[in-house]
Design a protein around this motif. Sequence first.
Motif, PDB file in Angstrom:
ATOM      1  N   UNK A 151      -2.692  -0.756   6.539  1.00  8.72           N
ATOM      2  CA  UNK A 151      -3.189   0.405   5.803  1.00  8.72           C
ATOM      3  C   UNK A 151      -3.337   0.075   4.328  1.00  8.72           C
ATOM      4  N   UNK A 152      -4.199   0.821   3.640  1.00  5.97           N
ATOM      5  CA  UNK A 152      -4.258   0.730   2.184  1.00  5.97           C
ATOM      6  C   UNK A 152      -2.903   1.147   1.605  1.00  5.97           C
ATOM      7  N   UNK A 153      -2.569   0.622   0.442  1.00  4.93           N
ATOM      8  CA  UNK A 153      -1.232   0.824  -0.118  1.00  4.93           C
ATOM      9  C   UNK A 153      -0.870   2.301  -0.226  1.00  4.93           C
ATOM     10  N   UNK A 154      -1.748   3.092  -0.838  1.00  4.36           N
ATOM     11  CA  UNK A 154      -1.440   4.510  -1.022  1.00  4.36           C
ATOM     12  C   UNK A 154      -1.414   5.251   0.310  1.00  4.36           C
ATOM     13  N   UNK A 155      -2.304   4.875   1.199  1.00  3.40           N
ATOM     14  CA  UNK A 155      -2.318   5.487   2.525  1.00  3.40           C
ATOM     15  C   UNK A 155      -1.016   5.190   3.262  1.00  3.40           C
ATOM     16  N   UNK A 156      -0.543   3.955   3.119  1.00  8.28           N
ATOM     17  CA  UNK A 156       0.699   3.564   3.769  1.00  8.28           C
ATOM     18  C   UNK A 156       1.878   4.360   3.212  1.00  8.28           C
ATOM     19  N   UNK A 157       1.899   4.573   1.909  1.00 11.26           N
ATOM     20  CA  UNK A 157       3.010   5.307   1.302  1.00 11.26           C
ATOM     21  C   UNK A 157       3.083   6.738   1.819  1.00 11.26           C
ATOM     22  N   UNK A 158       1.936   7.377   1.912  1.00 15.56           N
ATOM     23  CA  UNK A 158       1.903   8.750   2.438  1.00 15.56           C
ATOM     24  C   UNK A 158       2.363   8.766   3.897  1.00 15.56           C
ATOM     25  N   UNK A 159       1.860   7.822   4.675  1.00 18.58           N
ATOM     26  CA  UNK A 159       2.218   7.753   6.095  1.00 18.58           C
ATOM     27  C   UNK A 159       3.713   7.478   6.272  1.00 18.58           C
ATOM     28  N   UNK A 160       4.273   6.640   5.425  1.00 15.02           N
ATOM     29  CA  UNK A 160       5.697   6.319   5.522  1.00 15.02           C
ATOM     30  C   UNK A 160       6.571   7.540   5.254  1.00 15.02           C
TER      31      UNK A 160
END
Length: 272
Positions: free
Chosen positions: A131-140
């Motif tokens: 995932x893109x970095x920001x997308x990954x952070x939200x998903x996490x």
Amino acid sequence: MSNAALAQTLIRAVDEADSATRLVQAVQQLANARLVETIPTLIATLRYNNPGAAVAAVDGLIAIGKPAVQPLLDLLDGHNYTARAWAIRAMAGIGDARGLDVLMAAAQHDFALSVRRAAARGLGTVHWEELEVEQAKVAQVNVCNVLMGLGQDPEWVVRYAAIAGLQALAQATIETQPALVSTILTHLQQLTNTDPDAGIRSRATRALQVLQTLHGCQSEEQPTVTTVEMNWWLTLEKLYDRKFQERMTLPEGDPRRYQDLAVALTEAVKSL
């Protein structure tokens, strides 16, 4: 023999299997080949009323990995619940980020505890780099909320799996999301004090110990674990390992599975 020719030979063996035992053996051979060409047949096996074959097919799909993800997602729209449950287990084992929504929904709402457990464990081992970095952070953050919510699940095996998922999530985000890791540590600390199950308390304590060692942080109140609780954790881990080993060596329905499990449980109780 080419991969295509080998796949066709192995698929034919599955199609021609004339007993439950032979079907399991044929699917195991198909799964061991790890060929992309076998994906449709492995997925079709998930619909059969043969748990041994389904387990072998799930292992094969996990071994193949990413190429199996979209076909599995397509299967989830079907009306065959049994196949859907096995597909979710496969998705959890593969860890592809495309399965995030499916795993979160299954962990929270599936009526089968085995599916909720598999989904919870899978949520902790997602390949976040996809995932893109920001997308990954939200998903996490979303995954963390789901896993912490599973602390209220009535089935202890689901709560146990959620702790394993939280530990893995924290290990994956130590460098990128320190605030999220702190939230996880606080939650684990609460579980060591409040969960009614000794096995859950000891698993939460173990997760805290691992995480605190990895990044050198300490919670305000150090958790303590009794000898009985630690024995519970060690016993559960050994039983899970035994279950995996027996699944690999004994055919489905073999009574020796239950004999060995009975011996293991007896020894576990003696050690408490």
